[in-house]
Design an enzyme around this catalytic site. Structure first.
Site, mmCIF file in Angstrom:
data_model
loop_
_atom_site.group_PDB
_atom_site.id
_atom_site.type_symbol
_atom_site.label_atom_id
_atom_site.label_comp_id
_atom_site.label_asym_id
_atom_site.label_seq_id
_atom_site.Cartn_x
_atom_site.Cartn_y
_atom_site.Cartn_z
ATOM 1 N N GLN A 41 0.837 -1.194 0.000
ATOM 2 C CA GLN A 41 0.000 0.000 0.000
ATOM 3 C C GLN A 41 0.876 1.249 0.000
ATOM 4 O O GLN A 41 0.586 2.221 -0.691
ATOM 5 C CB GLN A 41 -0.952 0.008 1.208
ATOM 6 C CG GLN A 41 -2.030 1.062 1.122
ATOM 7 C CD GLN A 41 -3.019 0.820 0.003
ATOM 8 O OE1 GLN A 41 -3.290 -0.312 -0.395
ATOM 9 N NE2 GLN A 41 -3.584 1.887 -0.533
ATOM 10 N N ALA A 43 -5.726 5.035 -0.619
ATOM 11 C CA ALA A 43 -5.660 5.190 0.841
ATOM 12 C C ALA A 43 -4.209 5.193 1.305
ATOM 13 O O ALA A 43 -3.349 4.516 0.741
ATOM 14 C CB ALA A 43 -6.410 4.050 1.514
ATOM 15 N N SER A 48 -6.140 1.490 4.423
ATOM 16 C CA SER A 48 -6.701 0.858 3.227
ATOM 17 C C SER A 48 -7.530 -0.372 3.561
ATOM 18 O O SER A 48 -7.103 -1.244 4.310
ATOM 19 C CB SER A 48 -5.577 0.439 2.279
ATOM 20 O OG SER A 48 -6.104 -0.329 1.216
ATOM 21 N N GLU A 90 -15.680 4.368 -7.628
ATOM 22 C CA GLU A 90 -14.877 3.257 -8.128
ATOM 23 C C GLU A 90 -15.809 2.097 -8.446
ATOM 24 O O GLU A 90 -16.234 1.373 -7.550
ATOM 25 C CB GLU A 90 -13.824 2.818 -7.099
ATOM 26 C CG GLU A 90 -12.759 3.851 -6.844
ATOM 27 C CD GLU A 90 -11.650 3.349 -5.924
ATOM 28 O OE1 GLU A 90 -11.707 2.186 -5.457
ATOM 29 O OE2 GLU A 90 -10.728 4.138 -5.669
#
Length: 178
Positions: free
Chosen positions: A73, A94, A99, A151
């Site tokens: 991430q 994120a 996340s 999204e």
């Protein structure tokens, strides 16, 4: 406010940092050379949803991203921060520790089209995901509530009961959580 203690309902977003020692037991979703992983307690539901989708004729789909480690991430976030679109990073990716992919309960399902929400694959997912315990995590026109841009590919496992309630009441996960 809903009292949330259920493992599948852990909220990770801008305001909810996962504990530093957060761990999840993972299972492979397929037998490929580089298999994607998902929470072992929920992987059956993801596989069932994908199989039902394919059975319904939506064969041009794949799981682009599932579980991500904090390290992965951070790589994605840093890559975006150093790109020409850096000003959009926080509405697209994120920060590490925040996340949903780190929970092992989120999946990015992609198809051969970028307009997935308008094509058969996206329509099928939006209409049927709740039957398998999934929600469209960042719906269109709900950016204010979620903090993220729409999204069409990002789905989150929350269990059938919660997913059904969120669908029937047209809620975001944040709205349900509050």
């Amino acid at each position: 406010k809903v009292e949330i203690t259920d493992w599948k309902l852990r909220l990770a977003n801008y305001d909810n940092l996962l504990p530093e020692d957060f761990e999840v037991e993972l299972a492979n979703i397929d037998n490929s050379k580089d298999p994607k992983q998902f929470d072992a307690r929920a992987v059956k539901y993801l596989k069932d949803m994908i199989n039902a989708m394919k059975k319904a004729g939506n064969t041009n789909i794949w799981c682009q991203s599932t579980y991500r480690s904090v390290k992965r991430q951070k790589e994605l976030y840093d890559e975006s921060i150093n790109s020409p679109d850096a000003n959009k990073t926080d509405s697209l990716i994120a920060k590490p520790g925040y996340s949903e992919h780190q929970t092992g309960l989120s999946v990015d399902i992609n198809s051969v089209t970028e307009l997935m929400d308008e094509w058969a694959e996206g329509v099928w997912l939006k209409d049927n995901c709740y039957k398998y315990g999934f929600i469209l995590r960042y719906p269109k026109d709900k950016e204010r509530q979620t903090g993220y841009m729409f999204e069409s590919w990002h789905y989150r496992y929350v269990g059938v009961d919660v997913a059904t309630k969120i669908k029937n009441e047209n809620l975001t996960y944040e709205e349900y959580y509050e």
